[in-house]
Motif scaffolding. Structure first.
Motif, PDB file in Angstrom:
ATOM      1  N   UNK A 170       1.739 -10.988  -0.309  1.00  0.00           N
ATOM      2  CA  UNK A 170       1.045 -12.039   0.437  1.00  0.00           C
ATOM      3  C   UNK A 170       0.726 -11.613   1.856  1.00  0.00           C
ATOM      4  N   UNK A 171       1.708 -11.050   2.542  1.00  0.00           N
ATOM      5  CA  UNK A 171       1.502 -10.673   3.937  1.00  0.00           C
ATOM      6  C   UNK A 171       0.608  -9.452   4.078  1.00  0.00           C
ATOM      7  N   UNK A 172       0.726  -8.505   3.147  1.00  0.00           N
ATOM      8  CA  UNK A 172      -0.107  -7.302   3.237  1.00  0.00           C
ATOM      9  C   UNK A 172      -1.595  -7.651   3.131  1.00  0.00           C
ATOM     10  N   UNK A 173      -1.920  -8.608   2.265  1.00  0.00           N
ATOM     11  CA  UNK A 173      -3.333  -8.965   2.070  1.00  0.00           C
ATOM     12  C   UNK A 173      -3.984  -9.357   3.382  1.00  0.00           C
ATOM     13  N   UNK A 174      -3.236  -9.965   4.285  1.00  0.00           N
ATOM     14  CA  UNK A 174      -3.763 -10.359   5.588  1.00  0.00           C
ATOM     15  C   UNK A 174      -3.404  -9.351   6.675  1.00  0.00           C
ATOM     16  N   UNK A 175      -2.117  -9.231   6.969  1.00  0.00           N
ATOM     17  CA  UNK A 175      -1.698  -8.455   8.141  1.00  0.00           C
ATOM     18  C   UNK A 175      -1.742  -6.949   7.874  1.00  0.00           C
ATOM     19  N   UNK A 176      -1.457  -6.542   6.652  1.00  0.00           N
ATOM     20  CA  UNK A 176      -1.589  -5.126   6.330  1.00  0.00           C
ATOM     21  C   UNK A 176      -3.017  -4.658   6.462  1.00  0.00           C
ATOM     22  N   UNK A 177      -3.941  -5.417   5.898  1.00  0.00           N
ATOM     23  CA  UNK A 177      -5.347  -5.031   5.983  1.00  0.00           C
ATOM     24  C   UNK A 177      -5.870  -5.150   7.416  1.00  0.00           C
ATOM     25  N   UNK A 178      -5.301  -6.079   8.186  1.00  0.00           N
ATOM     26  CA  UNK A 178      -5.712  -6.190   9.591  1.00  0.00           C
ATOM     27  C   UNK A 178      -5.371  -4.914  10.352  1.00  0.00           C
ATOM     28  N   UNK A 179      -4.140  -4.425  10.226  1.00  0.00           N
ATOM     29  CA  UNK A 179      -3.756  -3.233  10.996  1.00  0.00           C
ATOM     30  C   UNK A 179      -4.379  -1.970  10.424  1.00  0.00           C
ATOM     31  N   UNK A 180      -4.831  -2.023   9.173  1.00  0.00           N
ATOM     32  CA  UNK A 180      -5.546  -0.886   8.594  1.00  0.00           C
ATOM     33  C   UNK A 180      -7.034  -0.907   8.938  1.00  0.00           C
ATOM     34  N   UNK A 181      -7.450  -1.884   9.730  1.00  0.00           N
ATOM     35  CA  UNK A 181      -8.819  -1.929  10.227  1.00  0.00           C
ATOM     36  C   UNK A 181      -9.821  -2.544   9.284  1.00  0.00           C
ATOM     37  N   UNK A 182      -9.372  -3.379   8.358  1.00  0.00           N
ATOM     38  CA  UNK A 182     -10.267  -3.924   7.342  1.00  0.00           C
ATOM     39  C   UNK A 182     -10.672  -5.373   7.571  1.00  0.00           C
ATOM     40  N   UNK A 183     -10.141  -6.005   8.602  1.00  0.00           N
ATOM     41  CA  UNK A 183     -10.473  -7.402   8.856  1.00  0.00           C
ATOM     42  C   UNK A 183     -11.124  -7.569  10.221  1.00  0.00           C
ATOM     43  N   UNK A 233      16.267 -13.597  -2.620  1.00  0.00           N
ATOM     44  CA  UNK A 233      15.169 -14.458  -3.087  1.00  0.00           C
ATOM     45  C   UNK A 233      14.739 -15.409  -1.972  1.00  0.00           C
ATOM     46  N   UNK A 234      15.715 -15.993  -1.308  1.00  0.00           N
ATOM     47  CA  UNK A 234      15.405 -16.927  -0.228  1.00  0.00           C
ATOM     48  C   UNK A 234      14.691 -16.221   0.909  1.00  0.00           C
ATOM     49  N   UNK A 235      15.110 -14.987   1.226  1.00  0.00           N
ATOM     50  CA  UNK A 235      14.431 -14.241   2.287  1.00  0.00           C
ATOM     51  C   UNK A 235      12.983 -13.947   1.899  1.00  0.00           C
ATOM     52  N   UNK A 236      12.754 -13.608   0.628  1.00  0.00           N
ATOM     53  CA  UNK A 236      11.382 -13.373   0.166  1.00  0.00           C
ATOM     54  C   UNK A 236      10.541 -14.646   0.305  1.00  0.00           C
ATOM     55  N   UNK A 237      11.116 -15.781  -0.071  1.00  0.00           N
ATOM     56  CA  UNK A 237      10.377 -17.035   0.041  1.00  0.00           C
ATOM     57  C   UNK A 237      10.166 -17.425   1.496  1.00  0.00           C
ATOM     58  N   UNK A 238      11.147 -17.096   2.363  1.00  0.00           N
ATOM     59  CA  UNK A 238      10.943 -17.336   3.794  1.00  0.00           C
ATOM     60  C   UNK A 238       9.655 -16.689   4.270  1.00  0.00           C
ATOM     61  N   UNK A 239       9.481 -15.412   3.925  1.00  0.00           N
ATOM     62  CA  UNK A 239       8.326 -14.663   4.412  1.00  0.00           C
ATOM     63  C   UNK A 239       7.047 -15.020   3.668  1.00  0.00           C
ATOM     64  N   UNK A 240       7.169 -15.439   2.410  1.00  0.00           N
ATOM     65  CA  UNK A 240       5.991 -15.921   1.693  1.00  0.00           C
ATOM     66  C   UNK A 240       5.445 -17.173   2.375  1.00  0.00           C
ATOM     67  N   UNK A 241       6.317 -18.117   2.660  1.00  0.00           N
ATOM     68  CA  UNK A 241       5.850 -19.362   3.263  1.00  0.00           C
ATOM     69  C   UNK A 241       5.511 -19.183   4.742  1.00  0.00           C
ATOM     70  N   UNK A 242       6.137 -18.209   5.385  1.00  0.00           N
ATOM     71  CA  UNK A 242       5.722 -17.865   6.752  1.00  0.00           C
ATOM     72  C   UNK A 242       4.256 -17.435   6.750  1.00  0.00           C
ATOM     73  N   UNK A 243       3.898 -16.613   5.790  1.00  0.00           N
ATOM     74  CA  UNK A 243       2.511 -16.162   5.712  1.00  0.00           C
ATOM     75  C   UNK A 243       1.566 -17.320   5.442  1.00  0.00           C
ATOM     76  N   UNK A 244       1.921 -18.189   4.537  1.00  0.00           N
ATOM     77  CA  UNK A 244       1.039 -19.300   4.203  1.00  0.00           C
ATOM     78  C   UNK A 244       0.800 -20.207   5.406  1.00  0.00           C
TER      79      UNK A 244
END
Length: 291
Positions: A212-225, A141-152
């Protein structure tokens, strides 16, 4: 490096003219509403006011993932907030989110209704509300929150930094584009190193950190941003690409990308969502073809 006519800041900054660029008409140095406008309310407890930008996609993907798991009480009404037209400065929206940013959520299953603003807060609220996409194990859970807040904390450098100066600013300036391209590539490298050792960001389990991260970085590498995939050489980040493609194949992600979307291909737009049949009528053929 010189940009030519160097800007010399005054001793005191004043707002004298619009800054230019794509969103100049909605930029201002003060908060609060600009006009009176009540928000519509539908039949479901959850009322989402948003647009299909990366931050908006986080919320709609989360709702669609919960519905895919069979949570009928996760049905929601999604109302389009056109940020380019200043809908986020209406009095009703500002009452939910005093920061005037999408997405904003009202949960009418509580008395009084609970307001939730900031996309990360919405993901966390729904994860705890339904007990999904946030592991019980303290460590995971803490690791998930680490990456959630990293994205924010990191995505503003991608969106407000790189995206603004590369795609939306009224003129191309070398220094800020180089500065934020460097930071964006550093962030992609952070993700790539993590995903080289882990299926998902928190481990083997798909969580709100991935949404959270896919919405930004996933779509970026998929060529959508920002039409910036070639510029940033996103193919270098092979582990991010693997992860992005894997999440992109989820039907709930496909549906979530459509909600409150007003741009791109017409078959991927659903300006407002008020019932599951909205998707059944519009997208079943598309989803069937993907499976």
């Amino acid at each position: 490096m010189s940009q030519g006519n160097e800007y010399v800041p005054p001793k005191v900054w004043t707002w004298e003219k619009a800054s230019g660029g794509t969103f100049a008409s909605t930029n201002r140095p003060i908060a609060g509403p600009t006009h009176d406008k009540e928000l519509p309310v539908g039949n479901h407890p959850f009322q989402l006011y948003s647009m299909g930008t990366p931050n908006g996609v986080k919320a709609t993907v989360m709702f669609e993932e919960l519905l895919a798991l069979g949570y009928k009480d996760a049905e929601y009404d999604a109302w389009l907030i056109r940020i380019g037209e200043g809908d986020q400065f209406g009095s009703g929206f500002v009452e939910i989110n005093p920061n005037s940013k999408i997405p904003a959520l009202l949960d009418h299953s509580t008395t009084p209704a609970t307001r939730v603003f900031e996309s990360g807060a919405i993901l966390l609220y729904l994860a705890e509300r339904f007990g999904e996409f946030l592991p019980d194990s303290l460590a995971v859970r803490t690791e998930a929150l680490n990456w959630l807040f990293w994205q924010m904390g990191s995505a503003p450098f991608l969106g407000g930094g790189f995206g603004h100066f590369y795609a939306y600013a009224p003129e191309k300036l070398e220094y800020p584009i180089n500065r934020y391209a460097m930071e964006t590539k550093r962030q992609l490298d952070v993700l790539d190193r993590r995903l080289a050792e882990s299926k998902y960001l928190a481990g083997d389990e798909y969580t709100i950190a991935d949404i959270a991260n896919w919405a930004w970085y996933g779509q970026l590498v998929l060529g959508r941003l920002y039409d910036a995939a070639e510029f940033l050489q996103v193919q270098e980040y092979t582990h991010v690409l693997r992860w992005a493609k894997q999440i992109d194949e989820r039907p709930a992600v496909t549906r979530g990308r459509m909600v409150n979307r007003t741009f791109g291909e017409l078959e991927m737009q659903l300006h407002e969502r008020h019932d599951a049949s909205d998707f059944e009528l519009k997208t079943q053929d598309k989803l069937d073809n993907q499976n």
